[in-house]
Design a protein around this motif. Structure first.
Motif, PDB file in Angstrom:
ATOM      1  N   GLU A  85       3.003   4.407  -1.206  1.00  0.00           N
ATOM      2  CA  GLU A  85       3.002   5.357  -2.185  1.00  0.00           C
ATOM      3  C   GLU A  85       4.062   6.404  -1.850  1.00  0.00           C
ATOM      4  O   GLU A  85       4.200   6.749  -0.599  1.00  0.00           O
ATOM      5  CB  GLU A  85       1.574   6.138  -2.441  1.00  0.00           C
ATOM      6  N   LYS A 123       4.174  12.622  -0.543  1.00  0.00           N
ATOM      7  CA  LYS A 123       3.781  13.739  -1.376  1.00  0.00           C
ATOM      8  C   LYS A 123       4.247  15.033  -1.149  1.00  0.00           C
ATOM      9  O   LYS A 123       4.503  15.944  -2.040  1.00  0.00           O
ATOM     10  CB  LYS A 123       2.213  13.753  -1.538  1.00  0.00           C
ATOM     11  N   SER A 178       0.791  -1.248  -0.031  1.00  0.00           N
ATOM     12  CA  SER A 178      -0.081   0.122  -0.037  1.00  0.00           C
ATOM     13  C   SER A 178       0.686   1.255  -0.056  1.00  0.00           C
ATOM     14  O   SER A 178       0.364   2.441   0.000  1.00  0.00           O
ATOM     15  CB  SER A 178      -0.941   0.133   1.261  1.00  0.00           C
TER      16      SER A 178
END
Length: 385
Positions: A276, A279, A274
């Motif tokens: 990622e 950001k 999961s």
């Protein structure tokens, strides 16, 4: 003077960049003369059969090694002297083995954490020829007192010190910008200029990063106490980091921020698919994101080579992850290409001098932006036996 041991302990000493007492080899130690004294056992050739057999009892007669070091031994040939504190690896003159076959075996065997210099290894069978009998329990006076805390009656935690050195090495590897270089210099001076086996809180860069400092300290402690090889439990490490970091802060808002960040780390550690890329460098605690990277990849070299476009990690997060990975494995197990001879020898030198003398340990940035210790570049160098 000579340290009579075996090839396996010799590799461990070379990886540590010093020859220390028996308890220094906390991971795996093969029996040698270290059981006879509290510090470093030294002797002089020719070595009696009883000592040769003792040094190689667990690994065979061809495994015996005599490490020749600078200095004179107190006592007659064959007697064992307690040298006290560690011997710097830079004081090693030669590594003697009993035959050409033993030399070829030692030189040709590859070790990830040490590159063997064949010029240092010598076949010297005459040193190991029995020369009468000597009582190996007859220990003469020490030639140098130990400088590290054990000399004052305290037990020195070699495992934790190896982890602290590993974290400092990770900080060095991550020093790729002005900010990360300043952090690395502060961390190295704080932890290595005087012998320390404890993780102090990360040197602050702003007054607002108290949570980050607490999580970093707690994560290093949790990781250094884990065994990534035989028992790797990422969720337990995240839980231990949570518990310890909460104990380091008192403000309710700090506690809330730590819980939110580490809950997410624990969740992703259980389901790595999961993950990622991060950001924003300003969103979330850098130390929590760094811990996540370590729980996902573990090894220092894998994190070092991990494309930051795939992680979204900013330079600070990447550096903290490298430091944590270094704490997990400890410096003595890292691949020799990931280490710095200058940093290793400065740390060992500070240990030998003792915590009352910080002379000769200066960390600063050169004109080209490279981190220097005592004016020597800390770029990775071959750690040669």
């Amino acid at each position: 003077m000579y340290v009579l041991t075996n090839r396996f302990n010799t590799i461990a000493f070379a990886a540590a960049r010093m020859i220390g007492p028996a308890e220094m080899l906390f991971r795996k130690r093969y029996p040698d003369l270290g059981d006879l004294v509290e510090g470093v056992p030294v002797t002089a050739p020719p070595f009696p059969k009883s000592l040769v057999e003792r040094a190689s009892a667990a690994s065979g007669p061809q495994s015996v090694v005599a490490i020749e070091c600078v200095g004179a031994t107190a006592g007659p040939p064959g007697a064992v002297a307690d040298f006290g504190g560690p011997v710097l690896w830079t004081e090693v003159v030669a590594v003697h083995v009993p035959s050409d076959a033993a030399r070829r075996s030692l030189v040709m065997t590859r070790h990830a954490n040490v590159e063997i210099d064949p010029r240092l290894v010598q076949s010297t069978p005459e040193l190991f020829t029995p020369a009468g009998h000597s009582d190996p329990t007859a220990v003469v006076d020490a030639t140098r007192a130990a400088a590290y805390p054990r000399a004052t009656g305290q037990a020195f935690d070699w495992h934790s010190w190896d982890a602290v050195r590993g974290a400092a090495n990770g900080m060095r590897l991550g020093a790729q910008s002005d900010g990360t270089r300043a952090r690395a210099a502060a961390f190295i001076e704080m932890h290595l200029s005087t012998p320390s086996a404890q993780f102090a809180e990360l040197a602050p860069t702003t007054t607002a990063d108290h949570c980050d400092r607490a999580v970093f300290t707690a994560a290093c402690e949790a990781l250094s106490g884990s065994d990534a090889k035989s028992r790797w439990r990422p969720s337990e490490i995240a839980e231990a980091t949570m518990s310890r970091s909460l104990a380091l802060v008192s403000d309710d808002d700090d506690r809330r921020a730590i819980r939110v960040n580490l809950d997410r780390v624990r969740e992703l550690a259980r389901s790595p698919e999961s993950f990622e890329p991060f950001k924003s460098p300003t969103r979330g605690l850098a130390s929590a994101k760094a811990l996540l990277l370590v729980l996902l990849r573990r090894e220092l070299e894998r994190i070092y080579g991990w494309d930051r476009a795939m992680t979204g990690a900013d330079p600070e997060t990447h550096q903290l992850a490298l430091a944590m990975a270094g704490a997990l494995r400890g410096v003595s197990r890292e691949h020799w290409t990931m280490r710095s001879t200058a940093l290793d020898d400065a740390a060992v030198g500070a240990l030998v001098r003792g915590d009352s003398d910080t002379a000769g340990f200066e960390v600063h940035t050169g004109t080209d932006g490279e981190l220097l210790i005592n004016g020597v570049p800390t770029t990775s160098n071959a750690l040669r036996l």
